[in-house]
Design an enzyme around this catalytic site. Sequence first.
Site, short mmCIF file in Angstrom:
data_model
loop_
_atom_site.label_atom_id
_atom_site.label_comp_id
_atom_site.label_asym_id
_atom_site.label_seq_id
_atom_site.Cartn_x
_atom_site.Cartn_y
_atom_site.Cartn_z
N ARG A 1 -32.64 -28.63 -13.58
CA ARG A 1 -31.20 -28.77 -13.73
C ARG A 1 -30.52 -29.13 -12.41
NH1 ARG A 1 -29.74 -23.86 -17.91
NH2 ARG A 1 -30.40 -25.02 -19.73
N ALA B 1 -26.86 -9.30 -23.15
CA ALA B 1 -27.62 -8.25 -22.46
C ALA B 1 -27.10 -6.88 -22.84
CB ALA B 1 -27.51 -8.45 -20.94
N HIS C 1 -24.43 -21.01 -14.35
CA HIS C 1 -25.13 -19.71 -14.27
C HIS C 1 -25.20 -19.28 -12.81
CE1 HIS C 1 -28.15 -16.92 -16.14
NE2 HIS C 1 -28.53 -16.81 -14.88
N GLU D 1 -16.07 -3.32 -23.30
CA GLU D 1 -15.95 -4.78 -23.23
C GLU D 1 -14.51 -5.13 -22.89
OE1 GLU D 1 -17.81 -7.70 -23.28
OE2 GLU D 1 -15.79 -8.45 -22.90
N ASP E 1 -17.31 -8.95 -12.12
CA ASP E 1 -16.82 -7.58 -11.93
C ASP E 1 -17.97 -6.62 -11.59
OD1 ASP E 1 -14.81 -8.99 -13.17
OD2 ASP E 1 -14.26 -7.39 -14.56
P1 ADP Z 1 -25.08 -11.64 -20.20
O1 ADP Z 1 -25.54 -13.01 -20.59
O2 ADP Z 1 -25.77 -11.10 -19.04
O3 ADP Z 1 -25.00 -10.72 -21.39
P2 ADP Z 1 -22.28 -12.40 -20.47
O4 ADP Z 1 -21.42 -13.01 -19.46
O5 ADP Z 1 -22.66 -13.16 -21.66
O6 ADP Z 1 -23.56 -11.86 -19.68
O7 ADP Z 1 -21.62 -11.07 -20.99
C1 ADP Z 1 -21.04 -10.13 -20.12
C2 ADP Z 1 -19.95 -9.40 -20.86
O8 ADP Z 1 -19.41 -8.40 -20.01
C3 ADP Z 1 -18.80 -10.29 -21.26
O9 ADP Z 1 -18.49 -10.10 -22.62
C4 ADP Z 1 -17.66 -9.85 -20.33
O10 ADP Z 1 -16.39 -10.03 -20.90
C5 ADP Z 1 -17.99 -8.40 -20.12
N1 ADP Z 1 -17.42 -7.83 -18.89
C6 ADP Z 1 -17.40 -8.41 -17.66
N2 ADP Z 1 -16.79 -7.60 -16.77
C7 ADP Z 1 -16.43 -6.48 -17.45
C8 ADP Z 1 -15.76 -5.26 -17.09
N3 ADP Z 1 -15.32 -5.05 -15.85
N4 ADP Z 1 -15.58 -4.34 -18.05
C9 ADP Z 1 -15.99 -4.55 -19.33
N5 ADP Z 1 -16.61 -5.67 -19.73
C10 ADP Z 1 -16.84 -6.63 -18.81
#
Ligand code: ADP
Length: 662
Positions: free
Chosen positions: A490, A177, A599, A196, A431
Amino acid sequence: MKLGKRLLSIMVTAFMAAGVAACTPTPTTTTTADTTTADTTAPAGTTTPAGTTGDITFKPGTYNGEGQGLNGPIKAAVTLSETAITEIMLEHTETEGLGDSAMDTLIEKIKAGTTLNVDAVSGATYSSNGLLEAVTAALTAAGADIEALKGKAADPGEVIGDIEKTTDVIIIGAGGAGLSAAVSAHENGAKVIILEKMPNVGGNTLISGAAYNSADPGRQEAITMTDLEKETVEGILEETFEDPMVKTWQETLKTEWAAHKDSGKTSLFDSPSLHKLQTYKGGDMQGTPELIDILAESTYPALEWLEAKGMVFKDYIFTVLGGLWNRAHKPEKPLGTGFIQTYQDYIEKNAADIEIMLETTAKDLILEDGVIVGVQAEGKNGKVTLRANKGVILATGGFAGSVELRNKYNTKLWPDLTNIKSTNHPGATGDGIAMAEKINAGLIGMENIQLLPMGDPETGSLSGNIEQGVQNRIFVNKEGKRFVDEGARRDTMTKALMEQTDSYMWVIVDKNSYPTGDTINNFNESIDDLVAAGRAFQGETLEELAGKINVDPEAFVKAVEDFNKAVDGAEDEFGRTLFDKKLDTPPFYAGARVPTVHHTMGGVAITKDAQVLDKDGNIIKGLYAAGEVTGGIHGSNRLGGNALADINVFGRIAGQSAAMGK
Ligand code: ADP
């Protein structure tokens, strides 16, 4: 395959290097994505130049060593000059984009600091440890002082300091996303910084089976529609819905279905209207029709958008677990690496405007006069304060990886989830939900947590799953008996699995799924390798397989025979409607699976333009959200194949909305 793997690895490294370099402060930190210059407040760090050994010396040459990774041996060829580790070349079969990316990060650190004092990359511990083992073995062969290298500080060239920057759009999270939002924001004229928290980009997309749902008349033309599928469409047309928008979907479907029948076509029918109705029904009518409408209308345009950027999907369509219809697209590249690489290619080409800051964790959204204007984060070496001229996008994913949040919100659907493992990457800890709550954002559907019946018994991950689509496999329990419609939702399948002995089942397939031993599953694992590793079992007869997996042979043979009769048209004991071929061609294979948390459907409430809503339903200016951090799309149960559709569609929308300051 090897070459592709290596190329991706190099690319990821390049991005990681760019991100890490960008977040390493120097007294005059300025990066290309900035619109203002950084203000570095902390004192400069050590002045020892990186990449030299100080008083450690080597005997120059190239030395070999071997370690054990997740998927097999890791072989390292380490080249030494008198004072430095100049090159580390690898041969390995670690997971593309994750294990190999982690190893590339470590190699950079080992070389930069001429040290063995580096930590395993979280989420890729086996690959990290295997690499360290291999490099240590090579250095031992070189007669190097291992203890001294282990005691040496990592990357002495690194400088400590805080960072302040301003850009147009800040994106929190570099999963699917976040990356799609970044590309879209840039296409709409914005400069972008992505935060990230992990050392690699890609999130769950990288480790997913990568099924992408979209009605696609071109590719679906090759599929013949069965009578049971026709009955499914007729059944949906007969149902009564209350919501006015859902009624219009039904009207559209009626017209489309009549036209399909009139045309005399024998191919599978599909349309965005059917996709919408199945998504809405599949989520127990809890999804927000306005969002589902956008989702299903936009999946094909988003697919074309991806293809225009170089993404390649295979020609054939399949039904993914819990997807309910033959509309899942499979990328040419393994797992979700194709999506991530496509976005990374774009970001690399536009590196002057898009910056990725790895190992930087967003902590708080900055709210001023009712508008979100920035993000407070923690980098590796200090505070990171970012301000956004146009908007902030939350793309932090879900909370399947947080036992605490699961238990907090799991009030209705499941028994205690404390001891159930997860398919997710370690960063999926919710988070974004916590940050959004602090600024009064509305949350929706938080109790809706999705489990899959498809977890690896050891790790909970999806890897090792031997199914190749829904139609050509069955599930049997420890008694060798089927227990559920394997084409069901599911949640239905997982609940049924939880009622079986030890919540444990075997997925059964035959040669039709694996014509050759080197045929791979959705996770880039060959069936021969899975069998060799004891993660799958093979039998020339059903009886032999039953013996290997320790189930009652008589019950097992009967289960398969009854299923084969249903493929031939007999009524299925469990009401299954999705069939293709019989299970009658040896060799037969079995793979064990258990329930796993996959999920979290609940999350931040958004508009159709991906603007975040507060608890009273008002738009929070400056804040947007996309992907698993959002709620309201999938209702109580997400259809298989709809997550990648969601993150690409709504990531794209969020990027556009933020860039345009909607
Ligand atoms: P989506 O499928 O919605 O893209 P994902 O879980 O695949 O969700 O990706 C979310 C990303 O956000 C992950 O790479 C995760 O490490 C990152 N992330 C989560 N919390 C934080 C944060 N507090 N700061 C920076 N990155 C974050």
